[in-house]
Design a protein around this motif. Sequence first.
Motif, PDB file in Angstrom:
ATOM      1  N   SER A   1       0.797  -1.339  -0.010  1.00 51.56           N
ATOM      2  CA  SER A   1       0.052   0.041  -0.010  1.00 51.56           C
ATOM      3  C   SER A   1       0.786   1.367  -0.144  1.00 51.56           C
ATOM      4  CB  SER A   1      -1.007  -0.206   1.270  1.00 51.56           C
ATOM      5  OG  SER A   1      -1.761  -1.028   1.216  1.00 51.56           O
ATOM      6  N   PRO A   2       0.378   2.496  -0.517  1.00 51.07           N
ATOM      7  CA  PRO A   2       1.100   3.575  -0.480  1.00 51.07           C
ATOM      8  C   PRO A   2       1.793   3.855   0.787  1.00 51.07           C
ATOM      9  CG  PRO A   2      -0.836   3.663  -1.898  1.00 51.07           C
ATOM     10  CD  PRO A   2      -0.860   2.295  -1.251  1.00 51.07           C
TER      11      PRO A   2
ATOM     12  N   VAL B   1       2.000  -9.984   7.358  1.00 52.89           N
ATOM     13  CA  VAL B   1       0.823 -10.854   6.586  1.00 52.89           C
ATOM     14  C   VAL B   1       1.442 -10.656   5.095  1.00 52.89           C
ATOM     15  CG1 VAL B   1      -1.326 -10.993   6.001  1.00 52.89           C
ATOM     16  CG2 VAL B   1      -0.857 -10.392   8.408  1.00 52.89           C
ATOM     17  N   THR B   2       1.455 -12.057   4.437  1.00 55.52           N
ATOM     18  CA  THR B   2       1.598 -12.027   3.112  1.00 55.52           C
ATOM     19  C   THR B   2       0.484 -12.669   2.361  1.00 55.52           C
ATOM     20  OG1 THR B   2       3.959 -11.737   3.504  1.00 55.52           O
ATOM     21  CG2 THR B   2       3.235 -12.905   1.278  1.00 55.52           C
ATOM     22  N   HIS B   3      -0.042 -11.908   1.194  1.00 56.13           N
ATOM     23  CA  HIS B   3      -0.921 -12.671   0.602  1.00 56.13           C
ATOM     24  C   HIS B   3      -0.612 -13.022  -0.757  1.00 56.13           C
ATOM     25  CE1 HIS B   3      -4.189 -11.323   3.041  1.00 56.13           C
ATOM     26  NE2 HIS B   3      -3.876 -10.061   3.009  1.00 56.13           N
TER      27      HIS B   3
ATOM     28  N   TYR C   1      -7.655  -3.949  -2.845  1.00 55.44           N
ATOM     29  CA  TYR C   1      -7.112  -4.321  -1.311  1.00 55.44           C
ATOM     30  C   TYR C   1      -5.982  -3.238  -0.985  1.00 55.44           C
ATOM     31  CZ  TYR C   1      -4.669  -6.726   2.573  1.00 55.44           C
ATOM     32  OH  TYR C   1      -4.020  -6.938   3.659  1.00 55.44           O
ATOM     33  N   LEU C   2      -4.986  -3.073  -1.770  1.00 53.77           N
ATOM     34  CA  LEU C   2      -3.882  -2.496  -1.262  1.00 53.77           C
ATOM     35  C   LEU C   2      -4.284  -0.909  -1.575  1.00 53.77           C
ATOM     36  CD1 LEU C   2      -0.820  -4.491  -3.118  1.00 53.77           C
ATOM     37  CD2 LEU C   2      -1.426  -4.166  -0.842  1.00 53.77           C
ATOM     38  N   VAL C   3      -5.132  -0.566  -2.482  1.00 59.62           N
ATOM     39  CA  VAL C   3      -5.327   0.784  -2.806  1.00 59.62           C
ATOM     40  C   VAL C   3      -5.962   1.283  -1.491  1.00 59.62           C
ATOM     41  CG1 VAL C   3      -6.931   2.296  -4.082  1.00 59.62           C
ATOM     42  CG2 VAL C   3      -5.288   0.571  -5.218  1.00 59.62           C
ATOM     43  N   GLU C   4      -6.941   0.536  -0.780  1.00 55.87           N
ATOM     44  CA  GLU C   4      -7.704   0.788   0.231  1.00 55.87           C
ATOM     45  C   GLU C   4      -6.866   1.105   1.380  1.00 55.87           C
ATOM     46  OE1 GLU C   4     -10.723  -2.078   0.306  1.00 55.87           O
ATOM     47  OE2 GLU C   4     -11.865  -1.429  -1.222  1.00 55.87           O
ATOM     48  N   GLY C   5      -5.780   0.152   1.363  1.00 62.24           N
ATOM     49  CA  GLY C   5      -4.884   0.747   2.473  1.00 62.24           C
ATOM     50  C   GLY C   5      -4.706  -0.631   3.370  1.00 62.24           C
ATOM     51  N   SER C   6      -3.326  -0.933   3.722  1.00 61.23           N
ATOM     52  CA  SER C   6      -3.104  -2.000   4.652  1.00 61.23           C
ATOM     53  C   SER C   6      -1.672  -1.872   5.089  1.00 61.23           C
ATOM     54  CB  SER C   6      -3.254  -3.645   3.791  1.00 61.23           C
ATOM     55  OG  SER C   6      -2.946  -4.445   4.947  1.00 61.23           O
ATOM     56  N   LYS C   7      -1.444  -1.522   6.527  1.00 65.50           N
ATOM     57  CA  LYS C   7      -0.222  -1.187   6.801  1.00 65.50           C
ATOM     58  C   LYS C   7       0.486  -2.591   7.285  1.00 65.50           C
ATOM     59  CE  LYS C   7      -1.225   3.210   8.847  1.00 65.50           C
ATOM     60  NZ  LYS C   7      -1.463   4.122   9.754  1.00 65.50           N
TER      61      LYS C   7
END
Length: 1033
Positions: free
Chosen positions: A788-789, A798-800, A821-827
């Motif tokens: 994520s940005p 966590v790895t998908h 999912y990454l655009v919505e943001g996950s730290k």
Amino acid sequence: MSTCLRSCFLLAWVLLLCVIFCNFASISAQNRRPKNVQVAVRANWEGTPLLLEAGELLSKEWKDLYWEFIEVWLNTEKDQADSYTAKDCLKRIIKHGHSVLREPLASLFGFSLTLRSASPRLVLYRQLAEESLSSFPLSDDIILNNAGGGISKNEINDEAKSDHLLVGINPKTPGGKCCWVDTGDALFFDVADLLFWLRSPTRLAGDSFQQPELFDFDHVHVTSHTGCPVAILYGALGTDCFREFHVILVDAAKEGRIKYVVRPVLPAGCEAKAGLCGAIGARDSLSLGGYGVELALKNMEYKAMDDSAVKKGVTLEDPRTEDLSQEVRGFIFSKILERRPELTTEIMAFRDYLLSSTVSDTLDVWELKDLGHQTAQRIVQASDPLQSMQEINQNFPSVVSSLSRMKLSDTVKDEITANQRMIPPGKSLMALNGALLNIEDIDLYLLVDLVQQELFLADQFSKLKVPHNTIRKLLSTVVPPESSTYRVDFRSAHVHYLNNLEEDAMYKRWRSNINEILMPVFPGQLRYIRKNLYHAVYVLDPATLCGLESIDTILTLFANNFPVRFGLILYSTTFIKKIEMGGGDLHLSAVQIDSQTEDLSSLIIRLFIYIKENHGTQTAFQFLSNVNRLRMESADPADDAPEMHHVEGAFVETLLSKAKSPPQDILLKLERELTYKETSQESSMFVFKLGLSKLQCCLLMNGLVIDASEEALMNSMNDELPKIQEQVYYGYINSRTDVLDKFLSENGISRYNPQIIADGKDKPRFLSLAPLILGGESVMNNINYLHSPHTIDDLKPVTHLLAVDITSKKGMKLLHDGIHYLVEGSKVARLGVLFGGNQDADLHALLFVKVFQITASSYSHKNTVLNFLDNLCSFYEGKYILGSSVEAESIQVFLDKVYELIDANKLPLEAYKSTLEISPDEMRKNLKKVAQFLDRHLGLESGVNAVITNGRVIFPADDGTFLSHDLLLLESVELKQRIKHIVEVIEEVQWQDIDPDMLTRFVDHHKNFSQTLYKMLTQLIKIIFGSKDHTCN
């Protein structure tokens, strides 16, 4: 003459004395046999070769080790002499096994081999070999006369039948052959026949339905290709035929012609052909280790004494009549007197001294007070505690006096006292690195397996250069209990509550003291407390029979003062189907809606919202009840869903006595202006986001998903009651606590997906990937991850991994959702992609994969990279997956569009142009390599899409939509249950000289051990540590 007779007579005497002496010696030898009883537990199957068992043990550690062991044995077989003893062969097998193992695991390999723990697996292969032979009932004549390349089912004489072999008996092959190859359509006992089959394209093609069935425990060669004909070699390592077949089949597998499988079997009569080391263990019966036998003996000899005649002056209690064979402080004086009779006076004086000594064999009561603590202290402080424990247990009477004189340490006493608070009296506890084991179920074989798993886990950590003290912490980490209770967090403005027990006037007479819930009541009696302890929220479509019947149930319970707060979440099934047709996009703008027509459910929801806002919630609920009443009053109400006239009539009837203007005018205005349309759609979208639309009609009891029936409501209240009582008892819930907020904050999840939360029905499936990552070249090591940005420097526990079929609509949909999912943001998570697909994938698909890989490997740190990949997926999916045929379209058109997207997202266009030259054959080869990897190590067939999160495999259901919110749910569940407590340990480690990305790739799982340790290791191994492209200090 007399001299001759005398000599003969003397010789006869000598011979007679020799015979007598020999017989006497034989009798003496028999009398000197050990008196101990030896007990052995034998298996009910024939012995299995130790060499084959060694291969199975290595395969248990890692599948590739089996093939490494075979190659090592075959390469050194010629260099070894044939004159081996059994002991030399065992040493040689262990030596070659150690050569492919690291030291922590090698230390246990020899013990496992002598324990014969892999023998049952070989018996299983025997049964499969019997099935293989019985499917082709052959005779010797057919074997000898067949020269056409294999024995086909069509060529079998129906009258020739082989004997049905018993389980556990070595199979008997026709003609005494020791090896054969089963292809599903034919058996090959000769190398020439196998070569003829391999060189015949028509026979090699075969029918797919005739392929032999493979199992998870089968040994599939590392170079085997997915979709190729299966060739199973039955034979034993050590035989010449095995070497010949193996070399040919390995070459064929490398050429991509077959899928080579080995099932180790040593047929009857082939022991001599396998050599001494190949047959050791097969000729002898199998003794099972790890089993104890208790032999209780009692001396049944009685001494008959005539007490009527007593010698004068000597009483029966005279010490001189004591039995000297009785032990006195470790000495048996009858034996000593036999050996040194000349010292009788001194020996008896010494005996009298022992008997009169101040140190007595009889302990006083106060000396027994701390005897257990003293014994434990002696064992703990010994240099070899296990040996000390064994000696004390077997010789306790002789050491009890010295134990009682030992000074007890306060530290040991305090530790024992603390342990007694945790362990009930009379119970024993056994733990392995902090994981409790059930002593009643544990045996030697299971214990060895558990230790083996622990060693393997520690070995993987050591390969990552994790400090030893940290490894000990990781292995002994206390795992939080795995929660089977997941509550859907439904808190939203879309919930319409009918009542509020804390504020409504109808409940003011109820008691407000929350402690009333702890008071005893009759079974089944409800507790009427003015507190919102139970929240029953129904999720339903108001235009369905289930939904309308649930409304009547709610109003009936509400009218009877049921101590529950009732609520509704309404949705339209038709609208949700449109969302699914649009790919599950959660934005209203992406849903194509016909503005001219409106489904009945959406209309009911809009009318419900209008009545609620203008006339109150209870009136709105009554409107829904009137719809159901009018439906039931019509003809055949059991099968008919509500119709438009039912809804309109119920609306008019409900507002007739309440509205100032005519209800008909209000209805026409609402239908014409589509008032509350957006609110209705948002409500349906909310249900779709929660993942509850597939259940059609359900009930959320404090967030728990259950059936919408009244019986399920009562059962759920009974289930919730002990949980609430416990919280109240310990003070976690008081009069000011919002019960719903507390429960949802602790165990709430954002989305309901039975595949992810398992729902207590199906156990999650995990895969072991760590050996692949740490073993060198692997597909896993070529993956480049996206973040994520602004989070690329953050710890990613966590790895998908997305296994995506690039040529399918579902695969592209999964990839698209992963990017969203990454655009919505996950730290705390990152995402990698394993691209698969058909071998005939066109150039557009290959170019798409190439562009994606270049972007992930070189520009994942750019802020616009996710937006570019999102646009790229939309373009490729819309035009080349969902669109019409574009085979004739120029590749340059595709590249021009890609260049346009690159430039629009401010990525280096010239760098892309210089690296976008591809070799179609090389790209297809890579796709095939990924397909082989997924098939061999993950068990995924070609064309299957999957999500692998920290080793856990999820297959998106065909009847549902897997959204980016499901990836968020996976992240939440895995982080909370299996990773969080490990991350706390890893964050304290000071890493030196190690790539953080290697740490992050470490994902593993182990199977086949006890339930408690299974849960523990599940948590420990599924860890991702570190970040991308940065060095830890």
